[in-house]
Design a protein around this motif. Structure first.
Motif, PDB file in Angstrom:
ATOM      1  N   PHE A 148       2.054  -5.304  20.331  1.00 20.46           N
ATOM      2  CA  PHE A 148       0.629  -5.345  20.016  1.00 20.46           C
ATOM      3  C   PHE A 148       0.216  -4.139  19.171  1.00 20.46           C
ATOM      4  CE2 PHE A 148      -3.661  -3.857  21.028  1.00 20.46           C
ATOM      5  CZ  PHE A 148      -4.415  -4.953  20.624  1.00 20.46           C
ATOM      6  N   GLU A 149       0.683  -2.944  19.544  1.00 19.16           N
ATOM      7  CA  GLU A 149       0.330  -1.742  18.811  1.00 19.16           C
ATOM      8  C   GLU A 149       0.757  -1.833  17.346  1.00 19.16           C
ATOM      9  OE1 GLU A 149      -0.768   1.995  20.121  1.00 19.16           O
ATOM     10  OE2 GLU A 149      -2.044   0.254  20.483  1.00 19.16           O
ATOM     11  N   GLN A 150       1.966  -2.307  17.105  1.00 20.39           N
ATOM     12  CA  GLN A 150       2.469  -2.429  15.741  1.00 20.39           C
ATOM     13  C   GLN A 150       1.641  -3.432  14.942  1.00 20.39           C
ATOM     14  OE1 GLN A 150       6.596  -3.455  16.359  1.00 20.39           O
ATOM     15  NE2 GLN A 150       7.209  -1.338  16.749  1.00 20.39           N
ATOM     16  N   LEU A 151       1.377  -4.591  15.547  1.00 19.08           N
ATOM     17  CA  LEU A 151       0.624  -5.634  14.851  1.00 19.08           C
ATOM     18  C   LEU A 151      -0.829  -5.199  14.633  1.00 19.08           C
ATOM     19  CD1 LEU A 151       2.001  -8.714  16.814  1.00 19.08           C
ATOM     20  CD2 LEU A 151       2.284  -8.337  14.353  1.00 19.08           C
ATOM     21  N   ASN A 152      -1.425  -4.586  15.639  1.00 17.82           N
ATOM     22  CA  ASN A 152      -2.827  -4.183  15.540  1.00 17.82           C
ATOM     23  C   ASN A 152      -3.018  -3.076  14.506  1.00 17.82           C
ATOM     24  OD1 ASN A 152      -5.520  -4.608  16.589  1.00 17.82           O
ATOM     25  ND2 ASN A 152      -5.361  -2.566  17.475  1.00 17.82           N
ATOM     26  N   ASN A 153      -2.078  -2.149  14.444  1.00 23.91           N
ATOM     27  CA  ASN A 153      -2.155  -1.096  13.425  1.00 23.91           C
ATOM     28  C   ASN A 153      -2.063  -1.686  12.027  1.00 23.91           C
ATOM     29  OD1 ASN A 153      -2.408   0.946  15.326  1.00 23.91           O
ATOM     30  ND2 ASN A 153      -0.219   1.407  15.383  1.00 23.91           N
ATOM     31  N   SER A 154      -1.178  -2.658  11.861  1.00 24.32           N
ATOM     32  CA  SER A 154      -1.040  -3.322  10.554  1.00 24.32           C
ATOM     33  C   SER A 154      -2.310  -4.092  10.203  1.00 24.32           C
ATOM     34  CB  SER A 154       0.156  -4.275  10.565  1.00 24.32           C
ATOM     35  OG  SER A 154       1.365  -3.582  10.757  1.00 24.32           O
ATOM     36  N   TRP A 155      -2.864  -4.794  11.174  1.00 26.74           N
ATOM     37  CA  TRP A 155      -4.076  -5.584  10.958  1.00 26.74           C
ATOM     38  C   TRP A 155      -5.247  -4.688  10.561  1.00 26.74           C
ATOM     39  CZ3 TRP A 155      -6.016 -10.022   9.788  1.00 26.74           C
ATOM     40  CH2 TRP A 155      -7.311 -10.390  10.145  1.00 26.74           C
ATOM     41  N   ASN A 156      -5.434  -3.585  11.262  1.00 26.45           N
ATOM     42  CA  ASN A 156      -6.525  -2.665  10.938  1.00 26.45           C
ATOM     43  C   ASN A 156      -6.334  -2.031   9.568  1.00 26.45           C
ATOM     44  OD1 ASN A 156      -7.898  -3.096  13.355  1.00 26.45           O
ATOM     45  ND2 ASN A 156      -6.809  -1.469  14.424  1.00 26.45           N
ATOM     46  N   ARG A 157      -5.078  -1.721   9.239  1.00 28.61           N
ATOM     47  CA  ARG A 157      -4.796  -1.138   7.930  1.00 28.61           C
ATOM     48  C   ARG A 157      -5.125  -2.141   6.817  1.00 28.61           C
ATOM     49  NH1 ARG A 157      -0.083   0.221   8.961  1.00 28.61           N
ATOM     50  NH2 ARG A 157       1.022  -1.587   8.123  1.00 28.61           N
ATOM     51  N   GLU A 158      -4.730  -3.401   6.987  1.00 28.83           N
ATOM     52  CA  GLU A 158      -4.989  -4.410   5.969  1.00 28.83           C
ATOM     53  C   GLU A 158      -6.481  -4.701   5.828  1.00 28.83           C
ATOM     54  OE1 GLU A 158      -2.774  -5.017   4.046  1.00 28.83           O
ATOM     55  OE2 GLU A 158      -0.954  -4.585   5.162  1.00 28.83           O
ATOM     56  N   ARG A 159      -7.217  -4.621   6.941  1.00 24.59           N
ATOM     57  CA  ARG A 159      -8.663  -4.853   6.859  1.00 24.59           C
ATOM     58  C   ARG A 159      -9.349  -3.750   6.055  1.00 24.59           C
ATOM     59  NH1 ARG A 159     -11.864  -5.772  12.079  1.00 24.59           N
ATOM     60  NH2 ARG A 159     -10.597  -4.056  12.871  1.00 24.59           N
ATOM     61  N   LYS A 160      -8.904  -2.509   6.231  1.00 29.33           N
ATOM     62  CA  LYS A 160      -9.491  -1.407   5.466  1.00 29.33           C
ATOM     63  C   LYS A 160      -9.197  -1.565   3.973  1.00 29.33           C
ATOM     64  CE  LYS A 160      -9.501   2.094   9.127  1.00 29.33           C
ATOM     65  NZ  LYS A 160      -8.943   3.391   9.600  1.00 29.33           N
ATOM     66  N   ILE A 161      -7.969  -1.953   3.675  1.00 27.47           N
ATOM     67  CA  ILE A 161      -7.598  -2.153   2.271  1.00 27.47           C
ATOM     68  C   ILE A 161      -8.402  -3.291   1.665  1.00 27.47           C
ATOM     69  CG2 ILE A 161      -5.720  -2.849   0.728  1.00 27.47           C
ATOM     70  CD1 ILE A 161      -3.784  -1.443   2.658  1.00 27.47           C
ATOM     71  N   ALA A 162      -8.602  -4.369   2.455  1.00 27.60           N
ATOM     72  CA  ALA A 162      -9.319  -5.543   1.957  1.00 27.60           C
ATOM     73  C   ALA A 162     -10.773  -5.236   1.626  1.00 27.60           C
ATOM     74  CB  ALA A 162      -9.234  -6.676   2.973  1.00 27.60           C
ATOM     75  N   LEU A 163     -11.332  -4.218   2.282  1.00 31.42           N
ATOM     76  CA  LEU A 163     -12.723  -3.850   2.009  1.00 31.42           C
ATOM     77  C   LEU A 163     -12.936  -3.419   0.558  1.00 31.42           C
ATOM     78  CD1 LEU A 163     -13.934  -1.858   5.155  1.00 31.42           C
ATOM     79  CD2 LEU A 163     -14.937  -3.951   4.233  1.00 31.42           C
ATOM     80  N   THR A 164     -11.877  -2.986  -0.102  1.00 33.52           N
ATOM     81  CA  THR A 164     -11.981  -2.546  -1.501  1.00 33.52           C
ATOM     82  C   THR A 164     -11.790  -3.699  -2.479  1.00 33.52           C
ATOM     83  OG1 THR A 164      -9.601  -2.042  -1.643  1.00 33.52           O
ATOM     84  CG2 THR A 164     -11.062  -0.296  -0.830  1.00 33.52           C
ATOM     85  N   SER A 165     -11.556  -4.901  -1.954  1.00 33.11           N
ATOM     86  CA  SER A 165     -11.306  -6.052  -2.820  1.00 33.11           C
ATOM     87  C   SER A 165     -12.552  -6.409  -3.627  1.00 33.11           C
ATOM     88  CB  SER A 165     -10.884  -7.254  -1.968  1.00 33.11           C
ATOM     89  OG  SER A 165     -10.784  -8.416  -2.758  1.00 33.11           O
ATOM     90  N   PRO A 166     -12.408  -6.685  -4.930  1.00 34.03           N
ATOM     91  CA  PRO A 166     -13.556  -7.055  -5.766  1.00 34.03           C
ATOM     92  C   PRO A 166     -14.284  -8.285  -5.256  1.00 34.03           C
ATOM     93  CG  PRO A 166     -11.645  -6.571  -7.124  1.00 34.03           C
ATOM     94  CD  PRO A 166     -11.167  -6.597  -5.713  1.00 34.03           C
ATOM     95  N   GLU A 167     -13.538  -9.261  -4.697  1.00 33.07           N
ATOM     96  CA  GLU A 167     -14.182 -10.479  -4.190  1.00 33.07           C
ATOM     97  C   GLU A 167     -15.174 -10.171  -3.083  1.00 33.07           C
ATOM     98  OE1 GLU A 167      -9.803 -11.941  -4.663  1.00 33.07           O
ATOM     99  OE2 GLU A 167     -10.846 -10.013  -4.501  1.00 33.07           O
ATOM    100  N   LEU A 168     -14.799  -9.230  -2.212  1.00 35.29           N
ATOM    101  CA  LEU A 168     -15.659  -8.894  -1.079  1.00 35.29           C
ATOM    102  C   LEU A 168     -16.794  -7.960  -1.465  1.00 35.29           C
ATOM    103  CD1 LEU A 168     -13.068  -8.516   1.813  1.00 35.29           C
ATOM    104  CD2 LEU A 168     -14.770 -10.303   1.529  1.00 35.29           C
ATOM    105  N   SER A 169     -16.661  -7.292  -2.590  1.00 37.45           N
ATOM    106  CA  SER A 169     -17.742  -6.412  -3.023  1.00 37.45           C
ATOM    107  C   SER A 169     -18.916  -7.226  -3.558  1.00 37.45           C
ATOM    108  CB  SER A 169     -17.245  -5.450  -4.106  1.00 37.45           C
ATOM    109  OG  SER A 169     -16.867  -6.169  -5.266  1.00 37.45           O
ATOM    110  N   ILE A 170     -18.646  -8.472  -3.912  1.00 33.78           N
ATOM    111  CA  ILE A 170     -19.696  -9.354  -4.440  1.00 33.78           C
ATOM    112  C   ILE A 170     -20.327 -10.177  -3.322  1.00 33.78           C
ATOM    113  CG2 ILE A 170     -20.172 -11.273  -6.011  1.00 33.78           C
ATOM    114  CD1 ILE A 170     -17.815 -10.310  -7.705  1.00 33.78           C
ATOM    115  N   ASN A 171     -19.489 -10.679  -2.425  1.00 32.66           N
ATOM    116  CA  ASN A 171     -19.962 -11.541  -1.348  1.00 32.66           C
ATOM    117  C   ASN A 171     -19.816 -10.854   0.004  1.00 32.66           C
ATOM    118  OD1 ASN A 171     -20.257 -13.872  -3.169  1.00 32.66           O
ATOM    119  ND2 ASN A 171     -18.032 -13.853  -3.232  1.00 32.66           N
TER     120      ASN A 171
END
Length: 270
Positions: A148-171
């Motif tokens: 769980f720790e390994q998967l959750n750390n990866s999931w949280n890391r990917e969510r932070k990276i996704a916040l910088t996505s141009p698609e999400l900056s518009i919608n």
């Protein structure tokens, strides 16, 4: 780029695995807690597995009584040891401070489609663990916790990276086949000291929230006697909690608390 990685995390099955591990941890912890409670043992250490289970009484105090706030206000500390939540202010009060930028935190939440909500193997898992003894359940918890720790750390890391996505900056919402991503913001937080002069004292005393960590810092420096405040604090909750953690996590927690005490001790000498 950010969205592609997080979509891959979901499509690879790692998101579903994360949900399953989380549910398994919940089931195992409750089962281990019940067995330890039946043994009437407050603390159990499985040294060979590096795991500890312990019951603790936890009291939560509230230092936000009007008496405490008046004491802090009278000695000039109130603006320095508190904050105000924007959602506690009226529209008129918000208009008075509309030129002040509050602290906000953006985060990405995923709302999965029904097929990603179902953890098909969990009911079977719940049945299988009934035949295990206590130490086997603890060992299974340790393995599941590590996954769980390994998967959750990866999931949280990917969510932070996704916040910088141009698609999400518009919608603020982004639908996919597997579910919907939404960008959410935490309620705005204002520093009390920068609102002085824009909000009246009565409003500040009524709506400010005392930050206990900052209050401890100033008490350590000798600005206030903490025992004086204890006369006005109120117990708002008493819980009997069960902690099931790795010995390493427990050690890290102790180191953090020791460092905190050292810092307060150093502040008291300044």
């Amino acid at each position: 780029m950010g969205l592609e990685k997080i979509k891959k995390f979901i499509n690879d099955g790692r998101y579903l695995e994360l949900r399953m591990e989380k549910e398994k941890l919940h089931i195992l912890k409750n089962t281990i807690r019940e067995e330890q409670d039946q043994l009437n043992i407050k603390r159990m250490v499985w040294a060979e597995l590096g795991v500890v289970g312990e019951f603790q009484i936890y009291k939560r105090f509230d230092y936000n009584s009007i008496e405490v706030k008046h004491i802090l206000h009278n000695i000039g500390l109130m603006p320095l040891v508190s904050y105000i939540r924007g959602n506690n202010l009226t529209d008129e009060e918000l208009d008075m401070i509309d030129h002040i930028f509050p602290r906000k935190k953006r985060y990405l939440r995923f709302y999965p489609n029904p097929k990603f909500k179902q953890c098909q193997n969990v009911p079977l898992f719940n049945t299988e663990i009934n035949d295990l003894n206590l130490i086997e359940k603890v060992d299974l918890w340790r393995q599941s916790y590590r996954n769980f720790e390994q998967l959750n750390n990866s999931w949280n890391r990917e969510r932070k990276i996704a916040l910088t996505s141009p698609e999400l900056s518009i919608n603020t919402k982004f639908p996919l086949e597997c579910g919907t991503f939404s960008i959410l913001e935490s309620p705005p937080i204002y520093r009390t000291d920068i609102l002085i002069g824009f909000l009246d004292t009565e409003t500040i005393l009524k709506k400010a929230v005392v930050d206990i960590v900052k209050l401890e810092d100033f008490a350590a420096r000798g600005f206030i006697n903490f025992s004086d405040l204890k006369l006005f604090r109120k117990v708002v909750d008493v819980q009997r909690r069960y902690w099931l953690i790795t010995l390493q996590k427990e050690k890290d927690k102790k180191v953090y608390l020791e460092n905190r005490l050292k810092r307060l001790s150093m502040l008291s000498q300044i």
